[in-house]
Design a protein around this motif. Structure first.
Motif, PDB file in Angstrom:
ATOM      1  N   TYR A  57     -36.286  67.346 -81.282  1.00  0.00           N
ATOM      2  CA  TYR A  57     -36.506  66.776 -79.602  1.00  0.00           C
ATOM      3  C   TYR A  57     -36.798  65.634 -79.632  1.00  0.00           C
ATOM      4  O   TYR A  57     -36.802  64.893 -79.357  1.00  0.00           O
ATOM      5  CB  TYR A  57     -36.741  68.285 -78.399  1.00  0.00           C
ATOM      6  N   PHE A  58     -38.082  65.867 -80.396  1.00  0.00           N
ATOM      7  CA  PHE A  58     -39.407  64.661 -80.333  1.00  0.00           C
ATOM      8  C   PHE A  58     -38.495  63.469 -80.994  1.00  0.00           C
ATOM      9  O   PHE A  58     -38.925  62.599 -80.567  1.00  0.00           O
ATOM     10  CB  PHE A  58     -40.171  64.746 -80.428  1.00  0.00           C
ATOM     11  N   CYS A  59     -38.271  63.823 -82.638  1.00  0.00           N
ATOM     12  CA  CYS A  59     -37.963  63.150 -83.286  1.00  0.00           C
ATOM     13  C   CYS A  59     -36.628  62.804 -83.235  1.00  0.00           C
ATOM     14  O   CYS A  59     -35.847  61.101 -83.565  1.00  0.00           O
ATOM     15  CB  CYS A  59     -38.787  63.214 -84.685  1.00  0.00           C
ATOM     16  N   ASP A  60     -35.287  63.390 -83.562  1.00  0.00           N
ATOM     17  CA  ASP A  60     -34.099  62.841 -83.285  1.00  0.00           C
ATOM     18  C   ASP A  60     -33.802  62.708 -81.978  1.00  0.00           C
ATOM     19  O   ASP A  60     -33.178  61.400 -81.966  1.00  0.00           O
ATOM     20  CB  ASP A  60     -33.191  63.924 -83.880  1.00  0.00           C
ATOM     21  N   LEU A  61     -34.053  63.012 -80.951  1.00  0.00           N
ATOM     22  CA  LEU A  61     -33.287  62.848 -79.509  1.00  0.00           C
ATOM     23  C   LEU A  61     -34.342  62.279 -78.748  1.00  0.00           C
ATOM     24  O   LEU A  61     -34.267  61.176 -77.888  1.00  0.00           O
ATOM     25  CB  LEU A  61     -32.899  64.147 -78.689  1.00  0.00           C
ATOM     26  N   LYS A  62     -35.429  61.928 -79.038  1.00  0.00           N
ATOM     27  CA  LYS A  62     -36.619  60.877 -78.359  1.00  0.00           C
ATOM     28  C   LYS A  62     -36.449  61.227 -77.535  1.00  0.00           C
ATOM     29  O   LYS A  62     -36.421  60.370 -75.931  1.00  0.00           O
ATOM     30  CB  LYS A  62     -35.863  59.512 -78.821  1.00  0.00           C
ATOM     31  N   VAL A  63     -36.929  62.586 -77.049  1.00  0.00           N
ATOM     32  CA  VAL A  63     -36.980  62.479 -75.308  1.00  0.00           C
ATOM     33  C   VAL A  63     -38.339  62.141 -75.432  1.00  0.00           C
ATOM     34  O   VAL A  63     -39.338  62.405 -75.745  1.00  0.00           O
ATOM     35  CB  VAL A  63     -37.182  64.689 -74.872  1.00  0.00           C
ATOM     36  N   ASP A  64     -38.542  62.506 -73.529  1.00  0.00           N
ATOM     37  CA  ASP A  64     -40.084  61.840 -73.043  1.00  0.00           C
ATOM     38  C   ASP A  64     -41.055  63.008 -72.757  1.00  0.00           C
ATOM     39  O   ASP A  64     -42.402  62.801 -72.756  1.00  0.00           O
ATOM     40  CB  ASP A  64     -39.563  60.731 -72.229  1.00  0.00           C
ATOM     41  N   GLY A  65     -40.252  63.910 -73.172  1.00  0.00           N
ATOM     42  CA  GLY A  65     -41.224  65.515 -72.627  1.00  0.00           C
ATOM     43  C   GLY A  65     -40.844  66.811 -72.959  1.00  0.00           C
ATOM     44  O   GLY A  65     -39.240  66.686 -73.145  1.00  0.00           O
ATOM     45  N   VAL A  66     -41.719  67.848 -72.748  1.00  0.00           N
ATOM     46  CA  VAL A  66     -40.642  68.864 -73.018  1.00  0.00           C
ATOM     47  C   VAL A  66     -41.436  70.251 -72.710  1.00  0.00           C
ATOM     48  O   VAL A  66     -42.677  70.397 -72.446  1.00  0.00           O
ATOM     49  CB  VAL A  66     -40.511  69.214 -74.325  1.00  0.00           C
TER      50      VAL A  66
ATOM     51  N   LEU B 133     -27.907  59.400 -56.744  1.00  0.00           N
ATOM     52  CA  LEU B 133     -29.260  60.005 -56.642  1.00  0.00           C
ATOM     53  C   LEU B 133     -31.115  58.523 -56.850  1.00  0.00           C
ATOM     54  O   LEU B 133     -30.634  57.730 -57.829  1.00  0.00           O
ATOM     55  CB  LEU B 133     -29.768  60.561 -56.633  1.00  0.00           C
ATOM     56  N   HIS B 134     -31.919  58.563 -56.419  1.00  0.00           N
ATOM     57  CA  HIS B 134     -33.170  57.924 -56.382  1.00  0.00           C
ATOM     58  C   HIS B 134     -34.221  58.330 -56.832  1.00  0.00           C
ATOM     59  O   HIS B 134     -34.711  59.020 -56.621  1.00  0.00           O
ATOM     60  CB  HIS B 134     -33.646  56.994 -55.095  1.00  0.00           C
ATOM     61  N   ILE B 135     -33.616  59.398 -58.810  1.00  0.00           N
ATOM     62  CA  ILE B 135     -34.632  59.713 -59.035  1.00  0.00           C
ATOM     63  C   ILE B 135     -35.239  59.010 -60.279  1.00  0.00           C
ATOM     64  O   ILE B 135     -35.002  57.773 -60.841  1.00  0.00           O
ATOM     65  CB  ILE B 135     -33.852  60.585 -59.730  1.00  0.00           C
ATOM     66  N   GLN B 136     -36.157  59.596 -60.982  1.00  0.00           N
ATOM     67  CA  GLN B 136     -36.749  58.632 -62.655  1.00  0.00           C
ATOM     68  C   GLN B 136     -36.546  59.876 -63.191  1.00  0.00           C
ATOM     69  O   GLN B 136     -37.240  59.246 -64.805  1.00  0.00           O
ATOM     70  CB  GLN B 136     -38.064  58.827 -61.740  1.00  0.00           C
ATOM     71  N   GLY B 137     -36.296  61.426 -63.422  1.00  0.00           N
ATOM     72  CA  GLY B 137     -36.078  61.499 -64.458  1.00  0.00           C
ATOM     73  C   GLY B 137     -34.975  62.867 -64.417  1.00  0.00           C
ATOM     74  O   GLY B 137     -34.186  62.956 -62.763  1.00  0.00           O
ATOM     75  N   LEU B 138     -34.790  63.260 -65.750  1.00  0.00           N
ATOM     76  CA  LEU B 138     -33.553  64.335 -66.239  1.00  0.00           C
ATOM     77  C   LEU B 138     -34.235  65.716 -66.076  1.00  0.00           C
ATOM     78  O   LEU B 138     -35.088  65.306 -67.632  1.00  0.00           O
ATOM     79  CB  LEU B 138     -32.694  64.054 -66.317  1.00  0.00           C
TER      80      LEU B 138
ATOM     81  N   VAL C 169     -29.282  61.642 -74.288  1.00  0.00           N
ATOM     82  CA  VAL C 169     -30.771  60.891 -73.792  1.00  0.00           C
ATOM     83  C   VAL C 169     -30.386  59.563 -73.729  1.00  0.00           C
ATOM     84  O   VAL C 169     -31.079  58.462 -73.096  1.00  0.00           O
ATOM     85  CB  VAL C 169     -31.485  61.917 -75.111  1.00  0.00           C
ATOM     86  N   ALA C 170     -29.365  59.268 -74.527  1.00  0.00           N
ATOM     87  CA  ALA C 170     -29.556  57.670 -74.704  1.00  0.00           C
ATOM     88  C   ALA C 170     -28.993  56.989 -73.400  1.00  0.00           C
ATOM     89  O   ALA C 170     -29.500  56.360 -73.503  1.00  0.00           O
ATOM     90  CB  ALA C 170     -28.936  56.970 -76.431  1.00  0.00           C
ATOM     91  N   LYS C 171     -27.967  57.060 -73.042  1.00  0.00           N
ATOM     92  CA  LYS C 171     -27.486  57.094 -71.625  1.00  0.00           C
ATOM     93  C   LYS C 171     -28.446  57.006 -70.845  1.00  0.00           C
ATOM     94  O   LYS C 171     -28.635  56.069 -69.814  1.00  0.00           O
ATOM     95  CB  LYS C 171     -26.467  57.721 -71.764  1.00  0.00           C
ATOM     96  N   ALA C 172     -29.222  58.698 -70.625  1.00  0.00           N
ATOM     97  CA  ALA C 172     -30.257  58.483 -69.681  1.00  0.00           C
ATOM     98  C   ALA C 172     -31.561  57.364 -69.281  1.00  0.00           C
ATOM     99  O   ALA C 172     -31.827  57.220 -69.128  1.00  0.00           O
ATOM    100  CB  ALA C 172     -31.100  60.450 -69.467  1.00  0.00           C
ATOM    101  N   HIS C 173     -32.019  57.418 -70.516  1.00  0.00           N
ATOM    102  CA  HIS C 173     -32.525  56.139 -71.307  1.00  0.00           C
ATOM    103  C   HIS C 173     -32.002  54.676 -70.378  1.00  0.00           C
ATOM    104  O   HIS C 173     -32.427  54.405 -70.111  1.00  0.00           O
ATOM    105  CB  HIS C 173     -33.636  55.697 -72.763  1.00  0.00           C
TER     106      HIS C 173
END
Length: 635
Positions: free
Chosen positions: A515-524, A434-439, A472-476
């Motif tokens: 989510y913010f600190c351990d996983l380091k997601v980009d938003g929630v 897919l041509h996507i920019q996020g999950l 999350v790291a794999k997605a990044h």
């Protein structure tokens, strides 16, 4: 001796393997005299008869072990035509060779000079830089706060006051779910069944009760399906708080607000960004920018099957027809072009869906209909002449497009993922197509299973957290995708709130830190904007005691301001040093090659001193006596 036409001299463009043999053969055939007294007539004749050679920009070779000889004719020109890439070279035994110009330093210089152009690109489309959905690691700001259906903890979801409150509380995005009416008007609604969030069943003593039906495309469930109603009929209804069973949300605002249309939501956001936001003294910080629209196209396949409605086309039509859509959502895609490395602005429009084929369809249609959305003159002047690539006959099948550069008017696309799909063995393979920019994964994808959480087994819980971090790291790192999990609520699961705060956390704030600190997601996605913005502003250094926290509070990032988030990172000075070193080496290489070529041209190189002048017809060949080609040695 004359070579009267192109067939005689064998005109070939650069790259033809037979050029060398053909030219030499024609020279030998047409030249009867084996002695040579002047090189000019043959050279002049070849270039006159072969315009392709005259216009060549690359070097050609006809050198053989026994070069041909021809008699001199007529005159000797005062100088050679300016052909820097081709030359006639004569050995001291008067043998004629037409061969590559042996100036490796000049070739190296041209190669080095072409590197910046190759990197920067000469295409005008490369000047456009759409704001990325995932900001750079050099930018210190909290993760994006996505107002899930507005500020739905406080007010009924998908209502204009709920969206407005989310903006006032500092959300980076408001998130409407879009569904169609029977007369092709897009509205914001959580579900295809109106009865879940509106008073459709009780309105006017059951005025619409006859509209309830079953749908074979919705598992045969009964409901008041939204696409059975017109926009005028829906304006008679009002919305109510959907989440009541948990008892934590107020019902005082039930039946006070109507169902909003997509056009009304766009107008609300436009007025907030252009009128209200400047008036309340909240600047458009360069690490955030003005809020945007995070749209979900709800169950496109269902509407296609049940009512033959193309939700994607309807969405594109409304974007094209809204008077403020271009200014708000498209014309400002270049806002990130002039930003510094530590500045960031959120993309004005993001589109999400559970259906990957719908996202691909939208991407293609945005490329085809770009003139319907882009109106800003400055942006139009920077676009390529053929944005869709349909105006030329070139084969682009192997060209990898970067939508952020090549098609910046295409909004970032996000694939929503449920808790089952995210763990499937084929998931990442499908994502790669897919041509996507996020999950947008369900938060259950990143949490221990309910049984593990309730058991309290720390071994299982830690293992689940580690797997979530790797996900999350794999997605990044591998796919370069932003990760926006959904949905954080204030209610506790231990009190029977399905989808609330998991049992392994004591509060929604602790869940957000995970989510913010351990996983380091980009938003929630969150239904309480205040809780998310507060945790984002606090940062993530939870290893210090409260006294140290109070002392360092001034150093931690505030909402909308720069500063360390989660992990306090120092500036990468070594990176700048390495960059400047590379630039210095590049400039030094250019100067070295330039001076070396200049000295070589004036006779200070190659063993020929200025006082060893040659006769006009004597030019030293650049073929070394040991038979090693200078260019081969250079390569």
């Amino acid at each position: 001796m004359t070579l009267s036409n192109n067939s005689d001299c064998g005109c070939y463009s650069y790259g033809d393997d037979d050029f060398e043999t053909t030219l030499e053969s024609n020279i030998s055939t047409n030249c009867s005299d084996k002695s040579i007294r002047s090189h000019a007539p043959l050279r002049e004749t070849i270039f006159t008869s072969c315009p392709k050679i005259m216009g060549a920009t690359n070097t050609l070779t006809t050198t053989k072990e026994n070069p041909p000889r021809c008699s001199a004719v007529n005159h000797l020109p005062d100088h050679f035509p300016d052909q820097p890439s081709t030359s006639f070279l004569f050995s001291r035994n008067d043998s004629l060779t037409y061969r590559k110009s042996r100036h490796p330093k000049v070739h190296t210089l041209l190669f080095l000079l072409s590197l910046p152009l190759a990197i920067l690109g000469s295409d005008s489309s490369k000047k456009i830089n759409r704001c990325p959905l995932r900001h750079s690691s050099t930018i210190s700001r909290p993760p994006l706060i996505l107002g899930h259906r507005g500020a739905s903890f406080h007010l009924p979801e998908h209502s204009l006051p709920s969206y407005r409150l989310a903006l006032e509380l500092g959300a980076d995005y408001i998130e409407p779910d879009l569904v169609p009416t029977s007369d092709n008007v897009l509205i914001a609604l959580h579900h295809v069944d109106l009865n879940l969030t509106t008073n459709v069943h009780t309105y006017n003593n059951g005025q619409f009760s006859s509209r309830a039906r079953q749908s074979p495309f919705n598992n045969g469930e009964w409901g008041y399906y939204v696409h059975d109603f017109t926009w005028d009929e829906l304006q008679l209804l009002s919305v109510r708080q959907r989440v009541k069973e948990w008892g934590a949300r107020s019902e005082y605002f039930d039946n006070l607000f109507g169902i909003p249309s997509f056009a009304q939501i766009v107008s609300l956001l436009h007025d907030w960004n252009t009128r209200e936001l400047p008036l309340i003294g909240r600047p458009s910080e360069k690490t955030g920018g003005v809020p945007g629209l995070y749209v979900e196209l709800k169950r496109s396949q269902f509407f296609r099957d049940d009512a033959n409605i193309s939700l994607a086309e309807l969405f594109l039509d409304e974007l094209a027809n809204h008077p403020k859509a271009s200014e708000l959502l498209f014309d400002h895609v270049t806002l990130c072009e002039g930003l510094r490395y530590d500045e960031y602005r959120v993309p004005p429009l993001v589109i999400q869906s559970f259906e990957g084929d719908i996202l691909e369809y939208l991407r293609r249609r945005f490329k085809e209909r770009w003139m319907d959305f882009v109106e800003e003159d400055a942006l139009l002047s920077s676009l390529p002449s053929s944005p869709t690539g349909d105006d030329d006959n070139t084969d682009n099948s192997t060209v990898v497009e970067d939508d952020q550069v090549d098609h910046p008017w295409i909004p970032p696309l996000v694939l929503l993922v449920d808790s089952t799909t995210c763990q499937s063995t084929e998931f990442w393979f499908e994502v790669g197509k897919l041509h996507i920019q996020g999950l947008g994964p369900a938060k259950e994808c990143l949490l221990p299973s309910p049984s593990d959480a309730q058991s309290g087994n720390t071994l299982y819980i830690d293992r689940a957290k580690r797997l979530a971090s790797e996900w999350v790291a794999k997605a990044h790192s591998i796919h370069g995708l932003a990760v926006h999990p959904w949905t954080v609520r204030l209610e506790m699961e231990s009190n029977g709130a399905t989808g609330g705060v998991p049992a392994i956390f004591s509060s929604a704030e602790e869940e957000l830190r995970y989510y913010f600190c351990d996983l380091k997601v980009d938003g929630v996605f969150t239904e309480n904007i205040v809780a998310a913005t507060t945790v984002g502003a606090e940062g993530c250094d939870d290893t210090v005691n409260e006294d140290v926290k109070s002392q360092e509070a001034a150093e931690w990032p505030q909402v909308g301001k720069g500063g360390p988030v989660c992990v306090k990172e120092e500036r990468s000075l070594w990176f700048f040093g390495l960059s400047f070193g590379a630039i210095g080496a590049f400039i030094g290489s250019i100067m070295t090659c330039y001076l070396s070529g200049l000295l070589h041209k004036r006779g200070y190189c190659g063993g020929v001193m200025p006082d060893q002048a040659l006769s006009p017809v004597e030019v030293i060949t650049s073929t070394r006596e040991d038979g090693v080609d200078d260019e081969s040695e250079m390569l």
